[in-house]
Write a protein that holds these residues in place. Structure first.
Motif, short mmCIF file in Angstrom:
data_model
loop_
_atom_site.label_atom_id
_atom_site.label_comp_id
_atom_site.label_asym_id
_atom_site.label_seq_id
_atom_site.Cartn_x
_atom_site.Cartn_y
_atom_site.Cartn_z
N TYR A 126 61.15 -2.21 9.73
CA TYR A 126 60.95 -0.60 10.22
C TYR A 126 60.55 -0.22 8.45
CZ TYR A 126 62.35 -1.68 14.62
OH TYR A 126 62.41 -2.45 16.29
N SER A 127 61.23 -0.48 7.95
CA SER A 127 61.36 0.04 6.38
C SER A 127 60.03 0.06 5.42
CB SER A 127 62.20 -0.90 5.20
OG SER A 127 62.19 -0.18 3.91
N VAL A 128 59.67 -1.41 5.55
CA VAL A 128 58.23 -1.18 4.92
C VAL A 128 56.66 -0.28 5.95
CG1 VAL A 128 56.24 -3.05 4.95
CG2 VAL A 128 58.47 -3.30 4.35
N SER A 129 56.97 -1.12 7.19
CA SER A 129 56.36 0.41 8.19
C SER A 129 56.31 1.33 8.33
CB SER A 129 56.66 -0.09 10.20
OG SER A 129 55.47 -0.88 9.98
N ALA A 130 57.64 2.71 7.84
CA ALA A 130 57.48 3.46 7.27
C ALA A 130 57.23 4.30 6.18
CB ALA A 130 59.20 4.17 7.77
N LEU A 131 57.39 3.32 5.19
CA LEU A 131 57.59 3.97 3.89
C LEU A 131 54.91 4.15 4.00
CD1 LEU A 131 57.43 4.68 1.19
CD2 LEU A 131 56.98 1.77 0.29
N GLY A 132 54.49 2.25 4.47
CA GLY A 132 53.23 2.39 5.03
C GLY A 132 52.22 3.35 5.23
N LEU A 133 53.33 3.41 6.56
CA LEU A 133 52.56 4.94 7.79
C LEU A 133 52.31 6.19 5.78
CD1 LEU A 133 51.67 6.64 10.56
CD2 LEU A 133 54.53 6.15 11.09
N ALA A 134 53.92 6.54 6.06
CA ALA A 134 53.63 7.97 4.93
C ALA A 134 52.97 7.65 3.72
CB ALA A 134 55.19 7.60 4.05
N MET A 135 53.04 6.39 2.96
CA MET A 135 51.39 6.75 2.26
C MET A 135 50.07 7.01 3.17
SD MET A 135 52.85 3.29 0.19
CE MET A 135 51.66 3.06 -0.64
N ILE A 136 50.17 6.16 4.25
CA ILE A 136 49.29 6.55 5.13
C ILE A 136 48.54 8.42 5.53
CG2 ILE A 136 47.44 6.14 7.30
CD1 ILE A 136 49.14 3.47 7.43
N ALA A 137 49.66 8.39 5.49
CA ALA A 137 49.96 10.21 5.94
C ALA A 137 49.76 10.78 4.46
CB ALA A 137 50.90 10.78 6.82
N ALA A 138 50.38 10.09 3.94
CA ALA A 138 49.13 10.92 2.38
C ALA A 138 48.33 11.47 1.96
CB ALA A 138 50.82 10.04 1.05
N LEU A 139 47.70 10.53 2.33
CA LEU A 139 46.31 9.87 2.21
C LEU A 139 45.49 11.19 2.86
CD1 LEU A 139 44.00 8.79 -0.06
CD2 LEU A 139 44.61 6.92 1.52
#
Length: 151
Positions: A126-139
């Protein structure tokens, strides 16, 4: 800037911490690397949360007219950044730290079928997914912000 830090953490810092610590062949190398990653991830998550809150506050000031088509997408992306980094730090990582403390032993010495170890690995996903999702949203948000500033 936050996206670069998050990407650097994900692609370089976390893998390098485990690789370097294992190369010393210490009995608890993974535990030490995990502590380094946890502390670094805290900085990344809190930074993302604070930057996201700032972007939410300034989003309305930068809004160009009521018909700005990308406004809702940008708002949604920045909200995802705030939620994902906040949950990643204050919920997921906090629970992972509590599980590690409850295990008493280094995680590698806890039986694979131990419910705490299973929960820890699930939370890690979940931690990896949350950070990945935040990074995609930031892009996506960066692209939309750049487009709106160009117009």
């Amino acid at each position: 800037m936050w996206l670069g830090a998050a990407l650097f953490f994900s692609a370089v810092v976390a893998p390098a911490a485990f690789t370097v610590m294992r190369s010393f062949a210490l009995p608890n190398a993974n535990e030490i690397a995990g502590t380094i990653v946890t502390r670094t991830l805290s900085v990344v998550n809190i930074g993302g949360f604070l930057i996201g809150v700032f972007l939410l506050l300034t989003l309305f000031a930068r809004r160009i007219g009521p018909e700005r088509p990308a406004f809702l997408v940008e708002f949604f992306c920045v909200t995802i950044i705030v939620m994902a980094t906040g949950l990643g730090h204050w919920l997921i990582a906090a629970r992972m730290r509590a599980l590690r403390a409850a295990m008493v032993l280094p995680i590698d010495q806890v039986p694979v079928d131990d419910p705490r170890r299973i929960a820890f690995h699930s939370l890690h996903g979940y931690s990896v997914s949350a950070l990945g999702l935040a990074m995609i949203a930031a892009l996506i948000a960066i692209v939309l912000i750049a487009r709106s500033l160009r117009n």
